[in-house]
Design a protein around this motif. Structure first.
Motif, mmCIF file in Angstrom:
data_model
loop_
_atom_site.group_PDB
_atom_site.id
_atom_site.type_symbol
_atom_site.label_atom_id
_atom_site.label_comp_id
_atom_site.label_asym_id
_atom_site.label_seq_id
_atom_site.Cartn_x
_atom_site.Cartn_y
_atom_site.Cartn_z
ATOM 1 N N GLY A 114 1.535 0.721 -3.669
ATOM 2 C CA GLY A 114 1.894 -0.524 -4.355
ATOM 3 C C GLY A 114 2.841 -1.329 -3.479
ATOM 4 O O GLY A 114 2.639 -1.436 -2.273
ATOM 5 N N HIS A 115 3.889 -1.855 -4.074
ATOM 6 C CA HIS A 115 4.882 -2.625 -3.311
ATOM 7 C C HIS A 115 6.015 -1.749 -2.801
ATOM 8 O O HIS A 115 6.992 -2.250 -2.253
ATOM 9 N N ASN A 116 5.899 -0.426 -2.980
ATOM 10 C CA ASN A 116 6.954 0.513 -2.590
ATOM 11 C C ASN A 116 6.605 1.192 -1.272
ATOM 12 O O ASN A 116 6.297 2.389 -1.229
ATOM 13 N N LYS A 117 6.669 0.427 -0.195
ATOM 14 C CA LYS A 117 6.343 0.959 1.115
ATOM 15 C C LYS A 117 7.520 1.762 1.662
ATOM 16 O O LYS A 117 8.669 1.493 1.335
ATOM 17 N N VAL A 118 7.194 2.759 2.482
ATOM 18 C CA VAL A 118 8.196 3.636 3.067
ATOM 19 C C VAL A 118 8.076 3.533 4.584
ATOM 20 O O VAL A 118 6.987 3.728 5.142
ATOM 21 N N ALA A 119 9.192 3.250 5.247
ATOM 22 C CA ALA A 119 9.210 3.154 6.711
ATOM 23 C C ALA A 119 8.834 4.494 7.321
ATOM 24 O O ALA A 119 9.241 5.552 6.832
ATOM 25 N N GLY A 120 8.041 4.449 8.381
ATOM 26 C CA GLY A 120 7.624 5.658 9.077
ATOM 27 C C GLY A 120 6.408 6.334 8.476
ATOM 28 O O GLY A 120 5.970 7.366 8.977
ATOM 29 N N TRP A 121 5.891 5.783 7.395
ATOM 30 C CA TRP A 121 4.708 6.321 6.737
ATOM 31 C C TRP A 121 3.577 5.301 6.834
ATOM 32 O O TRP A 121 3.834 4.101 6.944
ATOM 33 N N VAL A 122 2.331 5.758 6.770
ATOM 34 C CA VAL A 122 1.199 4.856 6.618
ATOM 35 C C VAL A 122 1.092 4.600 5.121
ATOM 36 O O VAL A 122 0.805 5.509 4.336
ATOM 37 N N ASN A 123 1.378 3.371 4.727
ATOM 38 C CA ASN A 123 1.384 2.986 3.321
ATOM 39 C C ASN A 123 -0.014 2.548 2.926
ATOM 40 O O ASN A 123 -0.565 1.610 3.501
ATOM 41 N N VAL A 124 -0.597 3.239 1.951
ATOM 42 C CA VAL A 124 -2.002 3.084 1.581
ATOM 43 C C VAL A 124 -2.086 2.573 0.149
ATOM 44 O O VAL A 124 -1.424 3.098 -0.743
ATOM 45 N N ASP A 125 -2.903 1.533 -0.060
ATOM 46 C CA ASP A 125 -3.130 1.051 -1.422
ATOM 47 C C ASP A 125 -4.490 0.376 -1.500
ATOM 48 O O ASP A 125 -5.012 -0.119 -0.499
ATOM 49 N N LEU A 126 -5.024 0.328 -2.706
ATOM 50 C CA LEU A 126 -6.299 -0.343 -2.966
ATOM 51 C C LEU A 126 -6.158 -1.855 -2.892
ATOM 52 O O LEU A 126 -7.075 -2.564 -2.477
ATOM 53 N N SER A 127 -4.991 -2.362 -3.275
ATOM 54 C CA SER A 127 -4.799 -3.798 -3.396
ATOM 55 C C SER A 127 -4.259 -4.432 -2.117
ATOM 56 O O SER A 127 -3.141 -4.131 -1.700
ATOM 57 N N PRO A 176 -0.448 -3.346 2.175
ATOM 58 C CA PRO A 176 -0.275 -1.985 2.711
ATOM 59 C C PRO A 176 -0.679 -1.929 4.181
ATOM 60 O O PRO A 176 -1.327 -2.844 4.698
ATOM 61 N N ASP A 177 -0.321 -0.843 4.836
ATOM 62 C CA ASP A 177 -0.770 -0.619 6.218
ATOM 63 C C ASP A 177 -2.273 -0.355 6.245
ATOM 64 O O ASP A 177 -2.950 -0.692 7.219
ATOM 65 N N ALA A 178 -2.776 0.278 5.193
ATOM 66 C CA ALA A 178 -4.202 0.583 5.094
ATOM 67 C C ALA A 178 -4.676 0.281 3.674
ATOM 68 O O ALA A 178 -4.105 0.789 2.716
#
Length: 187
Positions: free
Chosen positions: A8-21, A26-28
């Motif tokens: 969602g809108h809760n991205k975490v630095a150092g992670w690949v942030n994945v979302d449908l929307s 998101p990164d992916a």
């Protein structure tokens, strides 16, 4: 690689942030219910589902396929952190997009050693670890107290036995589960 699934809108630095929307930027962009996932075998060191897994896999075949995909992409020893609303809390019940209960007991069904122990006892638990050829072990699980119970416990007004008793009898005692499991691949 570390995957923050359903960020969602809760991205975490150092992670690949994945979302449908795509609106979440998101990164992916990925629909986690469409299999296979776009990541290779044994390439993920850590996965996080923070208030997202309960939105996925309404159809049990899709959910089980997602668990197989999770196992496929995880390396041996990969840590999976799952934070979900407690199924007996209004925050779970009142959201129509929550389609699946996730609990430590549900996730334990994917533990092959536990499956073997249940089978040796003649228990009727579904040995999903064996059925799906996956192996996850739950290494910790915490049921987080909701208010006013959390404050009452911190003040010493509630002990563990009382919390266990009211947790069996009442709704809205626990607000969420925080569960960590690890992928076991060395056989």
């Amino acid at each position: 690689m570390k995957l923050n699934m359903g960020c969602g809108h809760n991205k975490v630095a150092g992670w690949v942030n994945v979302d449908l929307s795509p609106a979440c930027n998101p990164d992916a962009v990925c629909d986690l219910e469409v299999l296979p996932w776009p990541w290779g075998d044994d390439c993920v060191d850590a996965v996080m589902f923070k208030h997202s897994l309960e939105h996925l896999g309404q159809d049990s075949r899709v959910f089980l396929g997602m668990m197989k995909e999770l196992y496929r992409v995880c390396r041996n020893g990969a840590e999976i952190t799952i934070i979900v609303p407690h199924p007996r809390h209004d925050s779970f019940i009142s959201d129509p997009t929550h389609v699946r209960i996730i609990s430590p007991g549900v996730l334990q069904l994917f533990d092959r050693k536990w499956n073997d122990e249940c089978r040796s006892l003649g228990a009727a638990n579904t040995p999903l670890g064996h059925y799906l050829d996956v192996d996850f072990v739950v290494t910790s699980s915490t049921a987080v107290l909701a208010e006013p119970y959390a404050s009452q416990r911190s003040r010493g007004e509630l002990d563990d036995a009382t919390i266990a008793s009211i947790g069996r009898d009442l709704n809205n005692v626990f607000i969420e589960y925080q569960i960590v499991m690890v992928a076991r691949k060395a056989r």
